[in-house]
Design a protein around this motif. Sequence first.
Motif, PDB file in Angstrom:
ATOM      1  N   SER A 389       0.837  -1.207   0.000  1.00  0.00           N
ATOM      2  CA  SER A 389       0.000   0.000   0.000  1.00  0.00           C
ATOM      3  C   SER A 389       0.870   1.254   0.000  1.00  0.00           C
ATOM      4  CB  SER A 389      -0.940  -0.002   1.204  1.00  0.00           C
ATOM      5  OG  SER A 389      -0.231  -0.155   2.411  1.00  0.00           O
ATOM      6  N   ARG A 390       1.998   1.199   0.707  1.00  0.00           N
ATOM      7  CA  ARG A 390       2.907   2.346   0.720  1.00  0.00           C
ATOM      8  C   ARG A 390       3.430   2.634  -0.680  1.00  0.00           C
ATOM      9  NH1 ARG A 390       8.648   2.203   1.556  1.00  0.00           N
ATOM     10  NH2 ARG A 390       9.440   4.304   1.953  1.00  0.00           N
ATOM     11  N   HIS A 391       3.783   1.585  -1.429  1.00  0.00           N
ATOM     12  CA  HIS A 391       4.280   1.768  -2.790  1.00  0.00           C
ATOM     13  C   HIS A 391       3.201   2.369  -3.689  1.00  0.00           C
ATOM     14  CE1 HIS A 391       6.582   0.937  -6.443  1.00  0.00           C
ATOM     15  NE2 HIS A 391       5.448   0.504  -6.971  1.00  0.00           N
ATOM     16  N   LEU A 392       1.980   1.904  -3.567  1.00  0.00           N
ATOM     17  CA  LEU A 392       0.902   2.436  -4.398  1.00  0.00           C
ATOM     18  C   LEU A 392       0.684   3.923  -4.136  1.00  0.00           C
ATOM     19  CD1 LEU A 392      -1.655  -0.517  -4.157  1.00  0.00           C
ATOM     20  CD2 LEU A 392      -0.498   0.269  -6.236  1.00  0.00           C
ATOM     21  N   VAL A 393       0.753   4.312  -2.870  1.00  0.00           N
ATOM     22  CA  VAL A 393       0.555   5.725  -2.534  1.00  0.00           C
ATOM     23  C   VAL A 393       1.721   6.562  -3.044  1.00  0.00           C
ATOM     24  CG1 VAL A 393       0.352   7.361  -0.617  1.00  0.00           C
ATOM     25  CG2 VAL A 393      -0.960   5.229  -0.589  1.00  0.00           C
ATOM     26  N   ARG A 394       2.933   6.053  -2.942  1.00  0.00           N
ATOM     27  CA  ARG A 394       4.084   6.788  -3.476  1.00  0.00           C
ATOM     28  C   ARG A 394       3.963   6.980  -4.992  1.00  0.00           C
ATOM     29  NH1 ARG A 394       8.794   7.241  -0.343  1.00  0.00           N
ATOM     30  NH2 ARG A 394      10.040   7.244  -2.241  1.00  0.00           N
ATOM     31  N   GLU A 395       3.280   6.048  -5.654  1.00  0.00           N
ATOM     32  CA  GLU A 395       3.085   6.155  -7.099  1.00  0.00           C
ATOM     33  C   GLU A 395       1.907   7.057  -7.469  1.00  0.00           C
ATOM     34  OE1 GLU A 395       5.062   4.809  -9.590  1.00  0.00           O
ATOM     35  OE2 GLU A 395       6.388   4.548  -7.853  1.00  0.00           O
ATOM     36  N   GLY A 396       1.118   7.483  -6.466  1.00  0.00           N
ATOM     37  CA  GLY A 396       0.043   8.427  -6.750  1.00  0.00           C
ATOM     38  C   GLY A 396      -1.360   7.957  -6.471  1.00  0.00           C
ATOM     39  N   ALA A 397      -1.543   6.826  -5.799  1.00  0.00           N
ATOM     40  CA  ALA A 397      -2.893   6.347  -5.495  1.00  0.00           C
ATOM     41  C   ALA A 397      -3.575   7.282  -4.504  1.00  0.00           C
ATOM     42  CB  ALA A 397      -2.845   4.933  -4.931  1.00  0.00           C
ATOM     43  N   GLY A 398      -4.815   7.653  -4.811  1.00  0.00           N
ATOM     44  CA  GLY A 398      -5.614   8.466  -3.896  1.00  0.00           C
ATOM     45  C   GLY A 398      -6.609   7.643  -3.112  1.00  0.00           C
ATOM     46  N   LEU A 399      -6.853   6.406  -3.543  1.00  0.00           N
ATOM     47  CA  LEU A 399      -7.792   5.498  -2.887  1.00  0.00           C
ATOM     48  C   LEU A 399      -7.237   4.080  -3.012  1.00  0.00           C
ATOM     49  CD1 LEU A 399     -10.629   4.886  -1.606  1.00  0.00           C
ATOM     50  CD2 LEU A 399     -11.464   4.631  -3.957  1.00  0.00           C
ATOM     51  N   LEU A 400      -7.139   3.379  -1.885  1.00  0.00           N
ATOM     52  CA  LEU A 400      -6.711   1.983  -1.876  1.00  0.00           C
ATOM     53  C   LEU A 400      -7.934   1.085  -1.851  1.00  0.00           C
ATOM     54  CD1 LEU A 400      -3.873   2.301   0.801  1.00  0.00           C
ATOM     55  CD2 LEU A 400      -3.580   2.170  -1.687  1.00  0.00           C
ATOM     56  N   VAL A 401      -7.917   0.029  -2.639  1.00  0.00           N
ATOM     57  CA  VAL A 401      -9.042  -0.897  -2.709  1.00  0.00           C
ATOM     58  C   VAL A 401      -8.514  -2.314  -2.545  1.00  0.00           C
ATOM     59  CG1 VAL A 401     -10.940  -1.808  -4.097  1.00  0.00           C
ATOM     60  CG2 VAL A 401     -10.350   0.624  -4.234  1.00  0.00           C
ATOM     61  N   ALA A 402      -9.023  -3.018  -1.548  1.00  0.00           N
ATOM     62  CA  ALA A 402      -8.660  -4.421  -1.339  1.00  0.00           C
ATOM     63  C   ALA A 402      -9.881  -5.284  -1.646  1.00  0.00           C
ATOM     64  CB  ALA A 402      -8.197  -4.651   0.094  1.00  0.00           C
TER      65      ALA A 402
END
Length: 528
Positions: A389-402
Amino acid sequence: MREPEERPRRRSGAARWLTAAAPVAGALPALTFPAPALWWLAYAALVPWLLLLMSAATPRGAALRGWLGGAGFLLAVHHWLMPSLHVFILLLTALLGLLWAPWGWLVRRLLHGRPGGRSVAAALLLVPSGWLLAELVRSWEFLGGPWGLLGASHWQVPPALRIASLGGVWLLGFLIVAVNTALAVLIAVRRARLAAVAGLAACAAVAVSGWALAPLPEPAGTVRVGVVQPGVIDGTGSVDRRFDREEALTRQLAGRDVDLVVWGESSVGRDLGDRPDLAERLAALSREAGAGVLVNVDARRSDRPGIFKSSVLVGPGGATGERYDKMRLVPFGEYVPARSLLGWATSVGRAATEDRRRGTAPVLMEPPGNHGLRIGPLVCFESAFPDMSRHLVREGAGLLVAQSATSTFQDSWAPRQHASLAALRAAETWRPMVHATLTGVSAVHGPRGERIGRTLGTDTRAAEVYEVPLARGTSPYVRFGDWPVHAAAAALAVFLAREALGVRRRRRATPPTRPARTAHGSSARPGH
């Protein structure tokens, strides 16, 4: 005349009983996780185990108690896997429990006997550090992953979630073990009670300072997300009947101004390339709901060999081409490690009969009509990994979906434990997380880890709409990563280097033994 002989026997018998109690003491922290969720117990749950380690007569005995306690902890936290793995889970937990053997030696080395204030101060740093490294190693995906990290027990405690934004679940775990260490010293070592109280005060000061000084995310609007949970569907044709029910529930979202619809893991059991009729039905749902539909396809691919679990975004015109293939698979559940050696596990449990294939890279998706909002999909087990999740946010994710499915363990602790991880990932990254499942528990958490809207339990089938707050900014954990683990490794490296140096000095200071000489000046030899 017998009394001197009986006392060592009694002590030996008592020591064996104490060693046998180590798995029970190690299992106690499992009560801090959902479903019991006795999070407050975490601050004393390790104390019985620590006392057993401190009282071990030998370093080898302490290592044995550390191993048995680690096995007991892992077995208790993962007990819901027993119906799937049967006796095999005993072998797995016994092997992974070995990671706590060095920790047991470390606790005894620092706190056995009558330790002074300096030794207690060192223990307050090194005992939590040793625990973190054991957690780090067993968090490797091929060893089972980071399910049941001690810090995850505080998923519903707002001050703890704020501290998680500084150092992730690792910082929480460090503080919890430090408090337990200080309590164990307070109970067992009279001469060090002042140092133990000072240690407790220091832990409290660090926690309060972290909570008070931690920055907060900035609000950045909201997004409306519809979560579709179809509930349990068993029997013949369950794959097609599940799709029909998800379709019917999604139609209930029409006119409710949603920006994204999320289905759970394995919500589509046919490859959309082979079934254009299903692809068209999904596109029709997207048009009807006025939003993109994120489904999860669990099927043999038509364009590549093997079975994949893939998050697929479908818009009004059909699949958008944005697809994420699950990268980290569940050992034995989705593949069998070293199948040529361990393939027999399929005959004693529900281990995967065919290995799923892995994806190669994370993917960010942009739902149609959302003006630049990028979502970072994760599939089931992957929400347990802080780094993903940290990597996704560093790449620009504004919303995480599991997207998840725990129906195999429907009546166990697993669904609640899994859903609780969304709160931690959200708090660590300052990004909301949607945890959507087939059969519960589905939940949504905001950028601070706070719960949003209604949690859908395992007895619920529904289409629920959530007004999800978005945030901007970069949390310290996203910026600096797993720094508590790195600091722990450095502290242990310094300690071990000093230990090695001390052993070397003692060997140099000890004069070599010389053979005894007889009265005639010759060396005495055995048999002479």
